[in-house]
Design a protein around this motif. Structure first.
Motif, PDB file in Angstrom:
ATOM      1  N   LEU A 143      10.605   2.077  -2.900  1.00  0.00           N
ATOM      2  CA  LEU A 143       9.628   0.988  -2.737  1.00  0.00           C
ATOM      3  C   LEU A 143       9.697   0.020  -3.916  1.00  0.00           C
ATOM      4  O   LEU A 143       9.654  -1.207  -3.739  1.00  0.00           O
ATOM      5  CB  LEU A 143       8.215   1.563  -2.632  1.00  0.00           C
ATOM      6  N   ALA A 144       9.802   0.589  -5.112  1.00  0.00           N
ATOM      7  CA  ALA A 144       9.884  -0.267  -6.306  1.00  0.00           C
ATOM      8  C   ALA A 144      11.138  -1.130  -6.261  1.00  0.00           C
ATOM      9  O   ALA A 144      11.093  -2.328  -6.566  1.00  0.00           O
ATOM     10  CB  ALA A 144       9.878   0.599  -7.569  1.00  0.00           C
ATOM     11  N   THR A 145      12.257  -0.521  -5.855  1.00  0.00           N
ATOM     12  CA  THR A 145      13.506  -1.274  -5.731  1.00  0.00           C
ATOM     13  C   THR A 145      13.344  -2.431  -4.756  1.00  0.00           C
ATOM     14  O   THR A 145      13.753  -3.563  -5.041  1.00  0.00           O
ATOM     15  CB  THR A 145      14.641  -0.351  -5.236  1.00  0.00           C
ATOM     16  N   GLN A 148      11.179  -5.189  -6.361  1.00  0.00           N
ATOM     17  CA  GLN A 148      11.883  -5.931  -7.414  1.00  0.00           C
ATOM     18  C   GLN A 148      12.977  -6.825  -6.813  1.00  0.00           C
ATOM     19  O   GLN A 148      13.158  -7.965  -7.236  1.00  0.00           O
ATOM     20  CB  GLN A 148      12.483  -4.951  -8.429  1.00  0.00           C
ATOM     21  N   LEU A 149      13.663  -6.279  -5.820  1.00  0.00           N
ATOM     22  CA  LEU A 149      14.703  -7.047  -5.140  1.00  0.00           C
ATOM     23  C   LEU A 149      14.097  -8.268  -4.449  1.00  0.00           C
ATOM     24  O   LEU A 149      14.637  -9.372  -4.499  1.00  0.00           O
ATOM     25  CB  LEU A 149      15.385  -6.153  -4.107  1.00  0.00           C
TER      26      LEU A 149
ATOM     27  N   LEU B 114      20.606 -13.277   5.327  1.00  0.00           N
ATOM     28  CA  LEU B 114      20.714 -11.820   5.245  1.00  0.00           C
ATOM     29  C   LEU B 114      19.882 -11.230   4.110  1.00  0.00           C
ATOM     30  O   LEU B 114      19.562 -10.043   4.135  1.00  0.00           O
ATOM     31  CB  LEU B 114      22.182 -11.399   5.093  1.00  0.00           C
ATOM     32  N   ALA B 115      19.508 -12.062   3.125  1.00  0.00           N
ATOM     33  CA  ALA B 115      18.725 -11.528   1.997  1.00  0.00           C
ATOM     34  C   ALA B 115      17.410 -10.877   2.456  1.00  0.00           C
ATOM     35  O   ALA B 115      17.165  -9.710   2.131  1.00  0.00           O
ATOM     36  CB  ALA B 115      18.476 -12.623   0.954  1.00  0.00           C
ATOM     37  N   PRO B 116      16.565 -11.597   3.241  1.00  0.00           N
ATOM     38  CA  PRO B 116      15.321 -10.935   3.675  1.00  0.00           C
ATOM     39  C   PRO B 116      15.575  -9.785   4.649  1.00  0.00           C
ATOM     40  O   PRO B 116      14.852  -8.787   4.620  1.00  0.00           O
ATOM     41  CB  PRO B 116      14.516 -12.056   4.344  1.00  0.00           C
ATOM     42  N   VAL B 117      16.604  -9.914   5.491  1.00  0.00           N
ATOM     43  CA  VAL B 117      16.881  -8.839   6.458  1.00  0.00           C
ATOM     44  C   VAL B 117      17.286  -7.564   5.721  1.00  0.00           C
ATOM     45  O   VAL B 117      16.866  -6.459   6.088  1.00  0.00           O
ATOM     46  CB  VAL B 117      17.982  -9.267   7.450  1.00  0.00           C
TER      47      VAL B 117
END
Lengths: 205, 175
Positions: A143-145, A148-149, B114-117
């Motif tokens: 979840l943290a990853t 942060q992402l 693709l980033a949000p997916v």
């Protein structure tokens, strides 16, 4: 991934240009083996940057970021995609193979042993209890990853809609991952379709 | 019964689903290894995946354990090649093509789309896992505590996962 441990590459321009040319296949294997053996805790991108940009100067910062963006867009794990791209840049196909084998080998051996031990002792009450704690902590870590992402790679509120559609598709509607990936992926790509005066686009970079 | 061809099929297929990371493939990993092929149980899959979070290198190395369980050393090697081969080849080919695509306007669209997916797939995988891993108040507390500590402090996540083992050993051992 986390930025922890990323240091700027030292500005020793004198050695930089020659470095890429002198990397042998064995050098590549050893450097990736070291990264594969030391990158505990998942933030493998930071370790890659330290090893490849700061220490070896095989790629510069700009190239590293470029390669990382390819790695993140393509299927495959960041660590192995980066290994392929950097290996290819340094020594072609052989370099790629040396790099990916190096980065995978330590973790693979470790999980081979861990798997055997778990198979044998996994049903002991103490082991089961400990693993219950490990699994709960791992959920928190993932979840943290994700958060942060998200903070790093998203800049538009409507990206949240694509995230929600993906989660609902998989977890609520129980659609298969490829189906959701293709449906929401195409929708999101079309949303960002190339336009001449691209204003929405600039902010993301 | 020879399971090697099935291992190759399953892991080569999962390989192509790992958009944005290994966790994206987790829901399909569960369906195929637990429900379709019965190679292991859901709790076992969660345990192996979580232990894998403490291993160095690419964080899907737990697939090696599955390969070993199903078909011994050969199974482990086959799974590695099946899982990393297809995406490695793709990265190799696209990597060489990428520079030529620099002025192809859709390149940016694909990246942005693709980033949000990929984050959605990461979350979906996480929720699939949470359904098996979060079984009560204690496990929920451990997960939330780990999340909050990681968001607040720069600490090696492997240490927190290891701490989870210690807390688990004290909390969940039947009296």
């Amino acid at each position: 991934m986390s930025d922890a441990g990323i240091k700027p590459a030292p500005q020793t321009a004198s050695t930089a240009p020659a470095a890429a040319g002198t990397a042998s296949v064995l050098d590549i294997f050893i450097e990736f083996l070291i990264i594969g053996a030391t990158s505990f805790g998942g933030g493998v991108v930071a370790y890659l940057r330290n090893g490849l940009v700061a220490k070896r100067e095989w790629v510069d910062d700009k190239e590293f970021v470029e390669m990382l963006s390819i790695s993140q867009t393509l299927p495959g794990l960041n660590a192995t995609n980066m290994a392929i791209l950097v290996g290819d840049k340094l020594r072609g196909a052989l370099g790629s193979i040396a790099a990916i084998v190096g980065v995978c080998l330590p973790g693979a051996v470790l999980m081979y042993i861990a798997g055997m031990l778990y198979h044998e002792h996994g049903d002991r009450p103490l082991v089961t209890a400990a693993l219950k704690g490990v699994a709960a902590a791992a959920v928190g870590l993932i979840l943290a990853t994700a958060m942060q992402l998200g903070k790093k790679s998203l800049s538009h509120n409507h990206d949240l809609i694509f995230i929600a559609l993906t989660v609902i598709g998989v977890n609520r509607l129980h659609q298969s991952v490829p189906r959701v990936l293709i449906a929401v992926g195409i929708l999101a790509i079309l949303w960002y379709y190339p336009r001449k005066s691209d204003k929405r686009g600039e902010a993301t970079q | 019964m020879n399971q090697v061809p099935a291992l190759i099929r399953v892991f080569a297929y999962l390989s192509l689903l790992t958009v944005g990371g290994g966790m994206a493939a987790f829901p399909e990993l569960k369906v195929l290894t637990v429900e379709v092929h019965h190679w292991l149980t859901f709790p076992q899959l969660i345990h192996l995946y979580s232990v894998g979070q403490m291993a160095p290198g690419p964080n899907m190395m737990m697939i090696v354990s599955i390969g070993e369980w199903v078909a011994g050393p050969l199974g482990a090697i086959v799974v590695l090649i099946a899982f990393f081969g297809p995406t490695a080849l793709l990265a190799f080919l696209i990597g060489r093509l990428w520079k030529k695509l620099e002025h192809w306007p859709w390149r940016t669209s694909i990246q942005k789309g693709l980033a949000p997916v990929s984050i959605g797939l990461l979350l979906a995988g996480c929720f699939t896992m949470a359904k098996g891993a979060i079984t009560g108040l204690e496990t929920a507390t451990i997960a939330v505590a780990t999340l909050l500590i990681l968001l607040q402090y720069k600490i090696n996540p492997a240490l927190l996962v290891a701490a989870g083992a210690v807390i688990g050993a004290f909390t969940f051992v039947p009296k």
